[in-house]
Write a protein that holds these residues in place. Structure first.
Motif, PDB file in Angstrom:
ATOM      1  N   PHE A 274       0.844  -1.202   0.000  1.00 44.26           N
ATOM      2  CA  PHE A 274       0.000   0.000   0.000  1.00 44.26           C
ATOM      3  C   PHE A 274       0.878   1.250   0.000  1.00 44.26           C
ATOM      4  CE2 PHE A 274      -2.232   3.468   2.009  1.00 44.26           C
ATOM      5  CZ  PHE A 274      -3.507   3.399   1.468  1.00 44.26           C
ATOM      6  N   LEU A 275       1.871   1.274   0.873  1.00 39.79           N
ATOM      7  CA  LEU A 275       2.772   2.425   0.925  1.00 39.79           C
ATOM      8  C   LEU A 275       3.477   2.623  -0.415  1.00 39.79           C
ATOM      9  CD1 LEU A 275       4.438   2.016   4.446  1.00 39.79           C
ATOM     10  CD2 LEU A 275       2.538   3.504   3.807  1.00 39.79           C
ATOM     11  N   PHE A 276       3.913   1.524  -1.014  1.00 41.81           N
ATOM     12  CA  PHE A 276       4.608   1.603  -2.290  1.00 41.81           C
ATOM     13  C   PHE A 276       3.707   2.193  -3.368  1.00 41.81           C
ATOM     14  CE2 PHE A 276       5.477  -0.406  -6.396  1.00 41.81           C
ATOM     15  CZ  PHE A 276       6.794  -0.016  -6.601  1.00 41.81           C
ATOM     16  N   SER A 329       9.312  -8.835   0.092  1.00 48.33           N
ATOM     17  CA  SER A 329      10.247  -7.778   0.474  1.00 48.33           C
ATOM     18  C   SER A 329      11.419  -7.687  -0.503  1.00 48.33           C
ATOM     19  CB  SER A 329      10.772  -8.018   1.890  1.00 48.33           C
ATOM     20  OG  SER A 329      11.447  -9.265   1.973  1.00 48.33           O
ATOM     21  N   PHE A 330      11.883  -8.836  -0.993  1.00 42.85           N
ATOM     22  CA  PHE A 330      12.997  -8.855  -1.949  1.00 42.85           C
ATOM     23  C   PHE A 330      12.622  -8.117  -3.228  1.00 42.85           C
ATOM     24  CE2 PHE A 330      15.053 -10.767  -5.621  1.00 42.85           C
ATOM     25  CZ  PHE A 330      16.401 -10.739  -5.269  1.00 42.85           C
ATOM     26  N   THR A 331      11.437  -8.448  -3.757  1.00 47.71           N
ATOM     27  CA  THR A 331      10.991  -7.814  -4.998  1.00 47.71           C
ATOM     28  C   THR A 331      10.799  -6.321  -4.817  1.00 47.71           C
ATOM     29  OG1 THR A 331       9.871  -9.855  -5.652  1.00 47.71           O
ATOM     30  CG2 THR A 331       9.214  -7.843  -6.785  1.00 47.71           C
ATOM     31  N   LEU A 332      10.145  -5.929  -3.722  1.00 47.86           N
ATOM     32  CA  LEU A 332       9.881  -4.506  -3.495  1.00 47.86           C
ATOM     33  C   LEU A 332      11.168  -3.698  -3.341  1.00 47.86           C
ATOM     34  CD1 LEU A 332       6.804  -4.378  -1.091  1.00 47.86           C
ATOM     35  CD2 LEU A 332       6.922  -3.745  -3.491  1.00 47.86           C
ATOM     36  N   PHE A 333      12.132  -4.244  -2.615  1.00 46.89           N
ATOM     37  CA  PHE A 333      13.380  -3.516  -2.393  1.00 46.89           C
ATOM     38  C   PHE A 333      14.051  -3.156  -3.713  1.00 46.89           C
ATOM     39  CE2 PHE A 333      18.019  -3.590  -1.977  1.00 46.89           C
ATOM     40  CZ  PHE A 333      18.203  -2.551  -1.091  1.00 46.89           C
ATOM     41  N   PRO A 449       9.011   4.184   0.897  1.00 49.75           N
ATOM     42  CA  PRO A 449       8.549   2.832   1.238  1.00 49.75           C
ATOM     43  C   PRO A 449       9.650   1.893   1.715  1.00 49.75           C
ATOM     44  CG  PRO A 449       7.503   3.560  -0.784  1.00 49.75           C
ATOM     45  CD  PRO A 449       8.543   4.577  -0.443  1.00 49.75           C
ATOM     46  N   LEU A 450      10.918   2.194   1.402  1.00 53.14           N
ATOM     47  CA  LEU A 450      12.011   1.342   1.865  1.00 53.14           C
ATOM     48  C   LEU A 450      12.061   1.265   3.386  1.00 53.14           C
ATOM     49  CD1 LEU A 450      14.904   2.419  -0.560  1.00 53.14           C
ATOM     50  CD2 LEU A 450      13.554   0.309  -0.639  1.00 53.14           C
TER      51      LEU A 450
END
Length: 478
Positions: A274-276, A329-333, A449-450
């Motif tokens: 959501f934040l992203f 988390s890996f993908t988002l980072f 978002p990080l």
């Protein structure tokens, strides 16, 4: 060799996937109106970037109401049909919206209503496709396969109309493109004829099920009340109408999540995504500036759309298995980090970096699109698989819809924040002087978002440890 390569990239495909893939394809192909809408908003309606962001806020809200269509499709069949009837209803709404854009829209108000009809139609179709994607899967591995193929079908739809949309906008005008888009809901209606009963058992919800004990009525009541609130606030031009709707929507969706029941890991992942997705964008001011100052025409914008679509599909094909297996988390980072770095050329184009390098604006924009296009699609596949694994039989559409409602509410929040920034920096068609500072601000906000990723990583590690413990316990019991 080509067949083996296709099978390795796409995996197995069955006829039962067809209604799902056709529906996603039609939604992707709705991008045919993208370039036409930019010129329609700029030249025919004379909207400011802030006004466009305000309209997009309301147009995005139906997507955060997927819970209503999801419950209706799961619990309230139309003439005995839980899926086909709702596909046809959605197709009819989109068809009516496009027809209005072709014929009667001349001002901001009717434009908003027509766009809402189109959005509601595609939202309902998407809800049914989400549910069917779970029903046709016989194993969890196949479930992930269907989800990935659905994303690919959406991108193939975008690819098929990328350049075509820009070319048509230059040749037959915006209204002509809207007329062509009327074919898409008709395609979905044809695809609905191939819907078959799902392989997974789908019993009627019991009192203790996710939609039992009055929960279905709760979801319907909350969703419809939320829609009525938005209509009343916008109709009477209430102050802070969008802010009120956003806050109330978040509270109501949170209530629905707590009542229907999802795992803690899904909630944490949903919060981070959501934040992203709530990060503001530059808005249409950048497109307006590129048209007015750089001379980008409909055909060139179509080329950029085509390149973006092709490379998005290529990225999904290459990284599909990796992002399904890797933690969210890996993908988002990596997507956030890479996205921020690859956003720099757009800022450079505004400040004339292309001139320093001796590159034309069109070549510079094409290079920028080429290196940044694949990122957007990579964030949603792991989330879709995660939601799908938690969907109980008989409530597939509802679980997808409520979680997707939260994700799409984030996009409405993004448009609200985009309107704030465009208003603050006073970007208009008459004055683009502060557009560069706006872009730098948006780029910096995109890194925020990080800060939430450590929370997501902790919960992911906890889930892995619990799964390993359960596996060892089962081995000892044998």
């Amino acid at each position: 060799m080509p067949v083996a390569l296709a099978r390795r990239l796409l995996g197995g495909v069955r006829l039962a996937y067809l209604p799902v893939l056709v529906t996603y394809f039609a939604y992707g192909a709705s991008a045919i109106t993208g370039v036409a809408l930019v010129f329609f908003e700029k030249d025919a309606l004379r909207l400011t970037p802030a006004e466009v962001a305000g309209i997009l806020f309301w147009v995005g809200l139906p997507w955060s109401m997927k819970m209503v269509a999801g419950v209706a499709s799961d619990v309230y069949p139309i003439f005995g049909s839980r899926r086909v009837a709702y596909l046809l209803v959605g197709a009819l709404c989109s068809l009516a919206g496009y027809a209005a854009l072709v014929s009667v829209v001349e001002t901001k108000g009717p434009f908003l209503l027509a766009m809402l009809l189109v959005a509601v139609g595609f939202m309902v179709q998407d809800v049914v496709a989400d549910a069917l994607s779970v029903e046709v899967a016989e194993t969890e591995e196949e479930l992930g396969q269907v989800q990935a193929l659905g994303r690919m079908a959406l991108l193939v739809g975008s690819i098929s109309v990328g350049y075509l949309g820009g070319w048509l906008a230059g040749r037959i005008g915006a209204r002509g493109v809207f007329a062509v888009a009327m074919v898409l809901p008709l395609l979905v209606a044809v695809g609905s004829a191939f819907v078959r009963p799902g392989a997974r058992p789908r019993p009627a919800p019991a009192d203790g099920g996710p939609l039992g004990g009055g929960r279905a009525r709760l979801v319907m009541g909350v969703g419809l009340s939320y829609a009525a609130l938005g209509v009343l606030l916008e109709t009477f031009q209430a102050p802070f109408a969008q802010e009120i709707v956003l806050v109330v929507s978040g509270v109501l969706i949170g209530l629905l999540l707590s009542r229907v029941g999802v795992s803690r890991a899904v909630i944490v992942a949903a919060f981070v995504i959501f934040l992203f997705r709530a990060v503001p964008g530059v808005g249409q001011g950048y497109s307006f500036w590129a048209i007015d100052r750089l001379g980008f025409d409909q055909q060139f914008l179509g080329i950029l759309a085509q390149v973006s679509s092709v490379l998005s599909l290529a990225g999904l094909l290459v990284f599909r298995k990796t992002i399904v297996k890797r933690p969210v988390s890996f993908t988002l980072f990596w997507v956030v980090l890479a996205g921020s770095v690859l956003y720099l050329p757009s800022i450079g184009l505004f400040y004339g970096a292309n001139e320093w390098l001796g590159i034309s604006p069109r070549t510079f924009a094409l290079i920028d699109t080429t290196i940044s296009a694949p990122l957007g699609q990579l964030t949603m596949v792991p989330m879709l698989v995660l939601i799908a694994k938690t969907a109980p039989p008989g409530a597939e559409a509802t679980m997808f819809a409520i979680m997707a409602s939260l994700m799409n509410l984030a996009l409405s929040a993004s448009e609200l924040f985009t309107r704030y920034l465009n208003t603050a920096f006073a970007v208009t068609q008459q004055d683009y002087s502060d557009l560069g500072r706006l872009m730098i601000t948006v780029g910096a906000i995109g890194l925020l978002p990080l800060l939430a990723l450590p929370l997501l990583r902790r919960h992911e590690r906890g889930e892995i440890n619990r799964e390993e413990f359960e596996a060892k316990r089962r081995d000892l019991q044998r």
